[in-house]
Design an enzyme around this catalytic site. Sequence first.
Site, PDB file in Angstrom:
ATOM      1  CG  PHE A  39      -1.867  -1.202   1.196  1.00 58.63           C
ATOM      2  CD1 PHE A  39      -2.963  -1.240   0.348  1.00 58.63           C
ATOM      3  CD2 PHE A  39      -1.634  -2.294   2.016  1.00 58.63           C
ATOM      4  CE1 PHE A  39      -3.815  -2.336   0.327  1.00 58.63           C
ATOM      5  CE2 PHE A  39      -2.472  -3.393   2.007  1.00 58.63           C
ATOM      6  CZ  PHE A  39      -3.566  -3.415   1.159  1.00 58.63           C
ATOM      7  CB  CYS A  40       4.061   2.138   1.665  1.00 58.62           C
ATOM      8  SG  CYS A  40       3.480   2.080   3.374  1.00 58.62           S
TER       9      CYS A  40
END
Length: 473
Positions: free
Chosen positions: A136-137
Amino acid sequence: MSFLLISTSRTLQSSFVRQSFLLQTSRLLSTPQLRHAQTQQTTGDYPTSNSRRRYRYYLLSIAAGIAIGTAYTLRQSRKYEGLMPEYMSNVEPLERKAMEARPVPPPVTKHITFDEPPREKFPFKLTLYQYVTCPFCCKVRAFLNYNRIPYDIVEVNSVMRSETKWSLYKKVPILVVENEEIQLNDSSMIISAIDSYLRMPTKRFQNISKLYQAVIERDEKGKLSFNYPNKYFLVEPLVDDRLDPTRQVQTEKTKNDVFDIQTTIGAENSSSESFFSRLFGRGKAKNEQGLTTVGAGNVRKNEPIPSHHKSSEQYRLERKWREWVDTKFVHTLSPNIYCTLRQSLNTFRWFSQAGDWEQIFPWYQRWIIVYVGAIVMRGVAGKLRKKYNLNDDVRISLYECANEWVKAVGNNSFLGGSQPNLADLNVYGILTAIQGTEAFQDLMNHTKIQPWFERMKHLVEPHFADNRIRATT
């Protein structure tokens, strides 16, 4: 002499013989205390004073543990009890409280800048709290890199998490807009908010972020969870909030929207109000295809069509596959990179190399993250496989998702056509999270996703003008 006889008696197998032997030798005991103890042993009557004292200590310890646990649970459950109704309708006090507790300046580990100007001007300073290989980062970084928006990185210790203790949102990524001290949570919401600003710049970024209201829930333990219902939508801010009120952009249409090239500013204002009533009302307007209305703006006749000009079908397709990335594709990654202890350990070693952990974390923290993390995630991988109903051979599930994506792209260069859209950036981002693993190499060799991935890499991977790293304390 007496102790030697007692020791000898303990080697006898029969309890009857042992008791008889002790009776005969008890007279040799030199002290009344030993004789009394030996007599009690033969009769089976053990001293009760020490036992009672010991049981008393046990009961007191158990009672103390229960009292402490109960007090902690009540404290956690009541921590936000009086404030939750306010937070449910207005998240700003909660965010403001967290931002006040944040260490300033943040412990930045990297400064990311580019040798080319951004695709669209973005005047705000950003700080990204991340795990370097969190999918997600990686989604957020892919989006920022593609648009060449400078940002700072704070690498978070995935075990200690000391860098994000100030935040009540306990996941990463967290993006802070430093100029206005705004905390943005959830990768999809972060991307949607920034892309909405790039399409329609506002006087303050808060005019965009306030349109992504969080729904906060609290479990029985007092833990807060954040959900952003419209995180896959691009929002249209009020006319008064825009830097250029005369500028309009193409947004998703419904059957009942009237497309009028000569739309006036007054009509635009009313359409924006209609948007807010639809966005925050209980019922959302939908067309025959079930698409939720996002806005009713349009591009003026003589205005150059921007690169983000999209039709209603393109908006729907982009949103569909963005959600698919978060709910399906990303869940095949962890079971594949941690499927054996050897692969799990190799994965964490690659994480350490990719994230420059040797320069960021002390050796003992790095050791804990790599070895403890590898063991823990090996166990978690099996649970994830069952939770998301993956194939027993998890590689098959990974290949199926990749082939599904390739089929969706079809003969186009990207899902967005000649240029990648947000779904392209999301898929590319999560795949960069496993780039140095055995699973990634298998994926490239056993599916047809590599040509698309290489095209994305050519566009997204930036030329860094500054990528300084410093060790954290």
